[in-house]
Design a protein around this motif. Structure first.
Motif, PDB file in Angstrom:
ATOM      1  N   PHE A  30       0.726  -1.269   0.021  1.00  0.00           N
ATOM      2  CA  PHE A  30       0.135   0.019  -0.165  1.00  0.00           C
ATOM      3  C   PHE A  30       0.845   1.203  -0.009  1.00  0.00           C
ATOM      4  O   PHE A  30       1.481   1.532   0.894  1.00  0.00           O
ATOM      5  CB  PHE A  30      -0.789   0.093   1.062  1.00  0.00           C
ATOM      6  CG  PHE A  30      -1.941   0.940   1.275  1.00  0.00           C
ATOM      7  CD1 PHE A  30      -3.293   0.679   0.690  1.00  0.00           C
ATOM      8  CD2 PHE A  30      -1.819   2.223   1.555  1.00  0.00           C
ATOM      9  CE1 PHE A  30      -4.189   1.604   0.529  1.00  0.00           C
ATOM     10  CE2 PHE A  30      -2.628   3.352   1.682  1.00  0.00           C
ATOM     11  CZ  PHE A  30      -4.031   3.028   1.150  1.00  0.00           C
TER      12      PHE A  30
ATOM     13  N   TYR B  85      -3.366   4.894  11.957  1.00  0.00           N
ATOM     14  CA  TYR B  85      -3.607   4.333  10.385  1.00  0.00           C
ATOM     15  C   TYR B  85      -3.020   3.332  10.088  1.00  0.00           C
ATOM     16  O   TYR B  85      -3.400   2.530   9.397  1.00  0.00           O
ATOM     17  CB  TYR B  85      -3.774   5.364   9.887  1.00  0.00           C
ATOM     18  CG  TYR B  85      -4.021   5.265   8.409  1.00  0.00           C
ATOM     19  CD1 TYR B  85      -5.446   4.683   7.800  1.00  0.00           C
ATOM     20  CD2 TYR B  85      -3.081   5.574   7.222  1.00  0.00           C
ATOM     21  CE1 TYR B  85      -5.781   4.509   6.434  1.00  0.00           C
ATOM     22  CE2 TYR B  85      -3.268   5.312   5.805  1.00  0.00           C
ATOM     23  CZ  TYR B  85      -4.648   4.813   5.671  1.00  0.00           C
ATOM     24  OH  TYR B  85      -4.938   4.464   4.159  1.00  0.00           O
TER      25      TYR B  85
ATOM     26  N   HIS C 181      -4.307  -0.033  11.596  1.00  0.00           N
ATOM     27  CA  HIS C 181      -5.487  -0.270  10.880  1.00  0.00           C
ATOM     28  C   HIS C 181      -5.200  -1.062   9.439  1.00  0.00           C
ATOM     29  O   HIS C 181      -5.896  -1.935   8.951  1.00  0.00           O
ATOM     30  CB  HIS C 181      -6.395   0.812  10.547  1.00  0.00           C
ATOM     31  CG  HIS C 181      -7.643   0.751   9.695  1.00  0.00           C
ATOM     32  ND1 HIS C 181      -8.760   0.247  10.023  1.00  0.00           N
ATOM     33  CD2 HIS C 181      -7.538   1.098   8.229  1.00  0.00           C
ATOM     34  CE1 HIS C 181      -9.391   0.080   8.874  1.00  0.00           C
ATOM     35  NE2 HIS C 181      -8.917   0.682   7.812  1.00  0.00           N
ATOM     36  N   LEU C 182      -4.248  -0.257   8.526  1.00  0.00           N
ATOM     37  CA  LEU C 182      -3.990  -0.930   7.254  1.00  0.00           C
ATOM     38  C   LEU C 182      -3.404  -2.238   7.448  1.00  0.00           C
ATOM     39  O   LEU C 182      -3.540  -3.077   6.605  1.00  0.00           O
ATOM     40  CB  LEU C 182      -3.061   0.221   6.595  1.00  0.00           C
ATOM     41  CG  LEU C 182      -3.528   1.368   5.911  1.00  0.00           C
ATOM     42  CD1 LEU C 182      -2.175   1.861   5.322  1.00  0.00           C
ATOM     43  CD2 LEU C 182      -4.498   0.950   4.881  1.00  0.00           C
TER      44      LEU C 182
ATOM     45  N   TRP D 162      -9.990   7.843   5.332  1.00  0.00           N
ATOM     46  CA  TRP D 162     -10.344   6.940   6.394  1.00  0.00           C
ATOM     47  C   TRP D 162     -10.762   7.767   7.686  1.00  0.00           C
ATOM     48  O   TRP D 162     -11.738   7.365   8.249  1.00  0.00           O
ATOM     49  CB  TRP D 162      -9.120   6.065   6.723  1.00  0.00           C
ATOM     50  CG  TRP D 162      -9.439   5.077   7.819  1.00  0.00           C
ATOM     51  CD1 TRP D 162     -10.117   4.169   7.909  1.00  0.00           C
ATOM     52  CD2 TRP D 162      -8.609   5.222   9.089  1.00  0.00           C
ATOM     53  NE1 TRP D 162      -9.728   3.409   9.028  1.00  0.00           N
ATOM     54  CE2 TRP D 162      -8.999   4.228  10.076  1.00  0.00           C
ATOM     55  CE3 TRP D 162      -7.787   6.365   9.553  1.00  0.00           C
ATOM     56  CZ2 TRP D 162      -8.456   4.023  11.225  1.00  0.00           C
ATOM     57  CZ3 TRP D 162      -7.297   6.179  10.975  1.00  0.00           C
ATOM     58  CH2 TRP D 162      -7.600   5.029  11.687  1.00  0.00           C
ATOM     59  N   GLU D 163     -10.050   8.660   7.955  1.00  0.00           N
ATOM     60  CA  GLU D 163     -10.527   9.657   9.214  1.00  0.00           C
ATOM     61  C   GLU D 163     -12.096  10.194   9.083  1.00  0.00           C
ATOM     62  O   GLU D 163     -12.604  10.308   9.790  1.00  0.00           O
ATOM     63  CB  GLU D 163      -9.320  10.556   9.474  1.00  0.00           C
ATOM     64  CG  GLU D 163      -8.168   9.862  10.178  1.00  0.00           C
ATOM     65  CD  GLU D 163      -7.026  10.972  10.510  1.00  0.00           C
ATOM     66  OE1 GLU D 163      -6.070  10.671  11.139  1.00  0.00           O
ATOM     67  OE2 GLU D 163      -7.217  11.896   9.687  1.00  0.00           O
TER      68      GLU D 163
ATOM     69  N   THR E   8      -5.654  12.261   1.231  1.00  0.00           N
ATOM     70  CA  THR E   8      -4.681  11.016   1.475  1.00  0.00           C
ATOM     71  C   THR E   8      -5.657  10.040   1.861  1.00  0.00           C
ATOM     72  O   THR E   8      -6.917  10.210   2.454  1.00  0.00           O
ATOM     73  CB  THR E   8      -3.737  11.266   2.252  1.00  0.00           C
ATOM     74  OG1 THR E   8      -4.489  11.439   3.707  1.00  0.00           O
ATOM     75  CG2 THR E   8      -2.729  12.548   2.300  1.00  0.00           C
ATOM     76  N   PRO E   9      -5.439   8.598   1.725  1.00  0.00           N
ATOM     77  CA  PRO E   9      -5.985   7.644   2.338  1.00  0.00           C
ATOM     78  C   PRO E   9      -6.268   7.703   3.782  1.00  0.00           C
ATOM     79  O   PRO E   9      -7.534   7.627   4.098  1.00  0.00           O
ATOM     80  CB  PRO E   9      -5.147   6.379   2.024  1.00  0.00           C
ATOM     81  CG  PRO E   9      -4.232   6.841   0.679  1.00  0.00           C
ATOM     82  CD  PRO E   9      -4.168   8.143   0.776  1.00  0.00           C
ATOM     83  N   GLN E  10      -5.150   8.356   4.467  1.00  0.00           N
ATOM     84  CA  GLN E  10      -5.482   8.450   5.926  1.00  0.00           C
ATOM     85  C   GLN E  10      -6.817   9.324   6.270  1.00  0.00           C
ATOM     86  O   GLN E  10      -7.495   9.293   6.909  1.00  0.00           O
ATOM     87  CB  GLN E  10      -4.287   8.848   6.470  1.00  0.00           C
ATOM     88  CG  GLN E  10      -4.813   9.061   8.181  1.00  0.00           C
ATOM     89  CD  GLN E  10      -3.510   9.451   8.961  1.00  0.00           C
ATOM     90  OE1 GLN E  10      -2.184   8.796   8.791  1.00  0.00           O
ATOM     91  NE2 GLN E  10      -3.424  10.335   9.777  1.00  0.00           N
TER      92      GLN E  10
ATOM     93  N   ARG F 239       1.358   5.489  -1.627  1.00  0.00           N
ATOM     94  CA  ARG F 239       0.345   6.571  -1.881  1.00  0.00           C
ATOM     95  C   ARG F 239       0.782   7.002  -3.608  1.00  0.00           C
ATOM     96  O   ARG F 239      -0.285   7.129  -4.135  1.00  0.00           O
ATOM     97  CB  ARG F 239       0.584   7.787  -1.310  1.00  0.00           C
ATOM     98  CG  ARG F 239       0.014   7.645   0.246  1.00  0.00           C
ATOM     99  CD  ARG F 239       0.019   8.879   0.952  1.00  0.00           C
ATOM    100  NE  ARG F 239      -0.525   9.984   0.198  1.00  0.00           N
ATOM    101  CZ  ARG F 239      -0.093  11.185   0.215  1.00  0.00           C
ATOM    102  NH1 ARG F 239       0.873  11.642   1.093  1.00  0.00           N
ATOM    103  NH2 ARG F 239      -0.664  12.408  -0.571  1.00  0.00           N
TER     104      ARG F 239
ATOM    105  N   THR G 197      -9.504   1.320   3.369  1.00  0.00           N
ATOM    106  CA  THR G 197      -8.338   1.990   3.350  1.00  0.00           C
ATOM    107  C   THR G 197      -8.234   3.307   2.965  1.00  0.00           C
ATOM    108  O   THR G 197      -7.204   3.965   3.534  1.00  0.00           O
ATOM    109  CB  THR G 197      -7.240   1.173   2.226  1.00  0.00           C
ATOM    110  OG1 THR G 197      -7.768   1.601   1.090  1.00  0.00           O
ATOM    111  CG2 THR G 197      -7.021  -0.345   2.295  1.00  0.00           C
ATOM    112  N   GLY G 198      -9.506   3.789   2.455  1.00  0.00           N
ATOM    113  CA  GLY G 198      -9.370   5.231   2.386  1.00  0.00           C
ATOM    114  C   GLY G 198      -8.731   5.481   1.089  1.00  0.00           C
ATOM    115  O   GLY G 198      -8.676   6.709   0.547  1.00  0.00           O
TER     116      GLY G 198
END
Lengths: 282, 798
Positions: A186, A264, A267-268, B784-785, B779-781, A188, B657-658
């Motif tokens: 994973f 996070y 979680h991932l 997700w948040e 961002t994915p985070q 970005r 995962t976002g």
């Protein structure tokens, strides 16, 4: 982006390389293989070796061979060669699959398996893969060769068990024929480091999961194994994966950076472990 | 009429044709004079000591230990060079009472951002210079950083410029139409939102570089710089350093991208000039990528409060916008004006009765901000398009339908917007219909509904951006009214060489756009000469002495128009010569494809290239005629140009995962008549990449001390081709009326349009789950948040 001055040596053999490293005090000598991790550190002046030992032209460090139940991969074998090697693809498919996700083609043509492992970056893809594969790392020093299991090789952030006078010469990987595998990365952007990665190996038996090996990328200062999940999966039915993956982040201490908080990342790790194991099960 | 792009946009053979770019062979092979490739005998290299902290008093600078280092020739502190350099200029003091701090090229008493120059080392090679930096001794007393825009304005806040007594740089208000309070009274719906435009770091492929070669005997200097603005730079550096303008030649050789970041007068340029003067030796400075992250200006950095009032039927009544804009530590060339360029664009393509705007510029202890692709208009477009989505959701309307109910209809052009701009042409209906069809809008909406009903883990979202923008900077009188220091004209001249070849001299300064190709196409058509016979001279104040350079999507609509006009003048001069030589009246001459012929006697003919030679020899010119058919023309545009279009984005958002994946992206842009469709498509692609980058990837992140955390490309994520979807691009074509080409600017349109389309799509995907906004970059985070927070809120309210 200009490195501080350093001396440069380019030994032609492993013996000569070890001889050059011998006696070099800690932090004074750095081994240069493909240069994909070391050169940026030098250019950003985050590392200041007084001597750079370039092992890039030592032919005996390249190539893949079989040795009984193991594959032996020369430390200087490039990512590109690892990905294409028929022996790796047959007996250590996880390594080939994960290596194909490393950075970009230019990096994969220069970067090496040994260099990536010796760099011991927990955000690198291959340390967690080596850990999942129960690889052994063979180091040569003035006193000869010794073998270090992957579990003991990664000591801390950017710190391996290699001694200053040792050169990583080969990586021994137990063949994992018949195991399902998957590397779930994973990141970005395509070229970025993994936010989290999960390397999964699974062996099925009679419709059950017999055993599993799960390596975690970027979940602490070293690559880690998801031991609690592995334990929960041993002998479990396939539908136990989701529940077992819930413990994937147990015992981890992931870091924070602009892309992800520790919470996070944890979680991932759970989500990606479930996905990796299910993908490995096919 | 729209939809004519299959036909050539001009009357000639060249305009409208996808000519491969003349300049690419040298640009893509690097076999050219990038500034850093320039080498001269005796060249010395500069390296700059920079502040490691965001804000500190400089107690002591001692450069003498650096002088002991091998290869070091000289070293200077800010104080050492202060006598030879004045403050760096700000050309856009947007209000009468703006706070204009002093900006020394090298800090003297105080550093105000991490990266602020403190000293310069001069050495025989760049390695020696880099090594000697650490030898310079600097003592600092830390001062409190100023990072939060709201806190910076509070009473008693630490000050970036203590002598100014405030961190408030300016307040710039605009109010037009009815009062917003009045329309709010009668509105059925009022929505207020806050959006954050994160700081972005421009990443031109070529880092900045400067070379200065002095001619000590005559006091002349040639300064080569990777700049977008050689002409402006010459004037400004002359003022900063005191080198007389006529003794300073500025050359922008081939330049590898800018995106606004090279629309600047940088301290390093002044430093290089001052050091070359001091030592009488040629010098070079080239920044590294990570140095550029600190010291090349940043973009965006705005907190936007936006409020909209509307009727139940979705008719907009009014708009109120309140901005806090991060200036950074100093005002650079056009820093304060960037949000003001946006001021006129918040109403976008919509009709309304009231508009109120205010921007407060705020100093912080961060790298100065300034123009970055779009410059004010992306911010405006983002906020209005995002709140239009929110309004549509509030009213239960399809977001496209809400826009349709409010936009200016094609028969209403020219239309003066509530902000006071006169949009000359456009057809929002046509662009939108075409985009919806290409996108398969209705099918995607039904797929979305099914997936929402199933409760899929991966959600589908659709984003809409119906944008316009103002570009083609700029009518000089408008610039005067906005208190900008210079005009907005552009110059071109055409030199007809004796052998019939043509030199087009332009005041625009390309840094990747393809001016050489496009200007050749324009000139070739007007003159009727082969495309290959035209060369374009640019980027050198000696060879192309007049110009206002390249930024704000101005080059084609202003500079290209100047080329067109200059070429027309050449034809008219040549006509006189042809008439004389052909012994005919000018009125009896036809001019087609470069050939003058006498009506009715097709054998009596002269090509314009033959006339070029006849003029050179001057053996037989009309009595009293100057022996030249060369011509020049300056254009001061009568209006901005207003490209527009409809962008549609479909995203798949993984709710576990976002992660956001762009599934499809369709844009239909109307950039008026097109000179080179391939170049236009390239501009759109690049613009989309940068707009999407803001939506998903890029952010300059600072820690609580004011250190740039995202200090390298490993932390500041610039997407590559792999990360971007296949773009479906198409066009409609309503010609601009403000220039003879009918062209509208295209350099920034993709960036302006795409960011809200992407973020709107993400929010659209997650709205059924309670999400109404995600802060950029998504961002994915952050996604997700947002989902986690929405779940928590649902839990509370249910």
């Amino acid at each position: 982006m200009i490195p501080a001055a350093f001396d440069y040596a380019r030994p032609a053999t492993v013996a000569e390389a070890v001889g050059t490293l011998d006696g070099a005090a800690e932090d004074e000598a750095k081994v240069l293989a493909g240069g994909q991790s070391l050169l940026p550190l030098l250019r950003l002046r985050l590392a200041f070796p007084s001597l750079v030992v370039d092992v890039g032209r030592i032919p005996e460090l390249r190539g893949v061979r079989e040795d009984g139940d193991s594959l032996v991969i020369g430390a200087l074998t490039t990512h590109h060669d690892v990905i294409r090697d028929p022996l790796v693809r047959r007996h250590a498919g996880l390594l080939a699959a994960a290596t194909a996700t490393v950075a970009d083609p230019a990096v994969r043509h220069r970067g090496t398996l040994g260099g990536s492992l010796a760099h011991a970056d927990p955000a690198g893809d291959l340390p967690a893969v080596a850990l999942a594969l129960d690889a052994e790392l063979v180091a040569e020093g003035p006193g000869g060769r010794r073998t270090v299991p992957a579990r003991e090789f990664f000591v801390d952030y950017l710190q391996s068990a290699l001694r200053p006078d040792e050169l990583l010469v080969e990586v021994r990987i137990p063949k994992k024929d018949g195991w399902g595998f998957h590397y779930e990365k994973f990141s970005r952007t395509a070229q970025a480091w993994a936010v989290v990665g999960v390397a999964a190996l699974v062996r099925r038996e009679d419709g059950h999961i017999a055993e599993s090996r799960i390596g975690l990328t970027n979940m602490g200062s070293t690559p880690l194994r998801a031991s609690a999940t592995e334990a929960a999966l041993a002998g479990a039915p396939v539908d136990a994966v989701a529940r077992a993956a819930e413990s994937a982040a147990d015992g981890t201490q992931p870091s924070a950076d602009p892309s992800a908080s520790p919470e996070y990342r944890a979680h991932l790790a759970r989500v990606l472990t479930r996905r990796a194991v299910l993908a490995a099960l096919g | 009429m729209t939809d004519q792009i299959t036909e050539p946009a001009g009357t000639g053979r060249e305009v409208g044709r996808s000519r491969p770019r003349k300049e690419d062979a040298r640009l893509v092979t690097g076999q050219t004079n990038w500034t850093d490739n320039i080498s001269v005998t005796g060249l010395l290299y500069l390296a700059i000591v920079r502040s490691p902290m965001a804000h500190a008093r400089i107690d002591r600078v001692d450069v003498s230990p650096a002088l002991e280092r091998p290869g070091v020739v000289a070293a200077f502190s800010g104080r050492d060079l202060a006598g030879g350099m004045g403050s760096l200029p700000c050309a856009w003091p947007v209000t009468e009472d703006i706070v204009l701090p002093d900006h020394p090229p090298i800090a003297v008493d105080e550093v105000r951002y991490a990266g602020d120059p403190v000293a310069v080392v001069v050495a025989r090679d760049r390695y020696a210079a880099a090594d000697a930096l650490e030898a310079v001794e600097v003592d600092y007393t830390p001062l409190p950083p100023v990072l939060d825009l709201q806190a910076a304005l509070a009473e008693g806040a630490p000050l970036v410029h203590a002598d100014k007594g405030t961190n408030r740089c300016y307040d710039w208000p605009l109010a037009t139409g009815e009062s917003f309070d009045a329309v709010r009274e009668r509105a059925d719906v009022v929505l207020k939102r806050r959006y954050h435009q994160q700081r972005l770091i421009p990443n031109a492929m070529e880092p900045r570089a400067v070379v200065v070669t002095p001619l000590a005997a005559s006091g002349e200097y040639t300064l080569y710089s990777a700049t977008q603005i050689p002409h402006v730079l010459r004037i400004m550096l002359s003022m900063v350093t005191g080198v007389p303008e006529h003794k300073l030649r500025v050359v922008a050789p081939d330049v590898g991208g800018g995106f606004g970041s090279k629309l600047q007068v940088y301290g390093e340029e002044a430093i290089a000039l001052a050091v070359a003067r001091e030592l009488g030796r040629p010098v070079k400075w080239t920044e590294s990528r990570s140095e550029g992250f600190l010291a090349t200006h940043h973009g965006r950095g705005v907190i936007q409060d936006i409020e909209v009032a509307a009727t139940r039927e979705g008719r907009l009544l009014g708009l109120k916008v309140d901005l806090l804009a991060d200036m950074g530590a100093y005002l650079m060339l056009v820093t304060p004006g960037i949000p003001i360029l946006g001021a006129f664009m918040y109403p976008a393509i919509y009709k309304m009765d009231a508009y109120e705007f205010n921007c407060t510029g705020v100093f912080t202890t961060r790298t100065p901000t300034d123009a970055y692709r779009g410059a004010g208009r992306p911010e405006a477009t983002y906020a209005i398009e995002r709140i239009m989505d929110e309004l549509a959701a509030e009213l239960g309307l399809d977001p496209v339908e809400l826009r349709r109910r409010n936009w200016i209809r094609h028969e209403e052009f020219p239309y003066t917007s509530i902000a006071g701009l006169t949009y000359d042409s456009g057809d929002y209906e046509a662009a939108t219909e075409k985009a919806l069809a290409l996108f398969g809008y209705d099918d995607l909406r039904s797929e979305q509904q099914k997936r929402n009903e199933r409760g899929d883990t991966v959600r589908l979202g659709i984003g809409v951006s119906t944008y316009t923008e103002m570009c083609g900077l700029a009518p000089s009188r408008v610039l005067r009214d906005l208190r900008y220091a210079a005009g907005g004209w552009e110059a071109a001249s055409i030199r007809m060489l004796p052998t019939g070849k043509v030199e087009v001299v332009t005041g625009t300064s390309p840094h990747g756009q393809g001016h050489v190709t496009c200007w050749s196409q324009i000139a070739a058509d007007v003159l009727g000469v082969p495309f290959e016979d035209v060369e374009v001279v640019h980027g050198d104040t000696k060879a192309a002495p007049q110009g206002m350079d390249t930024y704000g999507s101005r080059s084609l609509v202003v500079g290209g128009a100047a080329v067109h006009h200059a070429a027309r003048k050449v034809v008219e001069k040549a006509r006189k010569v042809a008439a004389h030589l052909l012994e005919a009246s000018e009125h009896d001459l036809e001019f087609t494809d470069g050939v003058f012929s006498v009506k009715g006697s097709p054998d009596a003919r002269k090509t314009i290239q033959e006339i070029a030679f006849e003029t050179f020899s001057s053996h037989d010119l009309p009595d009293g005629m100057e022996p030249t058919i060369n011509a020049e023309h300056l254009v001061d545009p009568e209006n901005f140009s207003y490209p527009h279009g409809t962008h549609l984005c479909a995203v798949e958002v993984d709710t576990e995962t976002g992660r956001t994946l762009i599934r499809s992206y369709v844009c239909v842009d109307d950039v008026g008549r097109v000179v080179n469709p391939m170049i236009v498509e390239g501009q759109v692609h690049g613009g989309l990449a940068q707009g999407i980058a803001q939506a998903l990837y890029e952010e300059a992140v600072y820690d609580d001390e004011g250190n740039l955390v995202s200090g390298t490309l490993a932390d500041y994520l610039v997407p590559s081709a792999v990360d971007l979807p296949e773009f479906v691009t198409d066009r409609t074509e309503t010609p601009a009326t403000s220039n003879p080409l009918g062209a509208k600017g295209v350099g920034e349109a993709g960036t302006i349009a795409s960011t809200p389309a992407v973020v709107g799509a993400i929010v659209d995907a997650l709205r059924p789950l309670g999400v109404t906004d995600v802060r950029m970059p998504c961002t994915p985070q952050r996604v997700w948040e947002a989902l986690r927070d929405a779940r928590a809120q649902k839990g509370e309210t249910s």
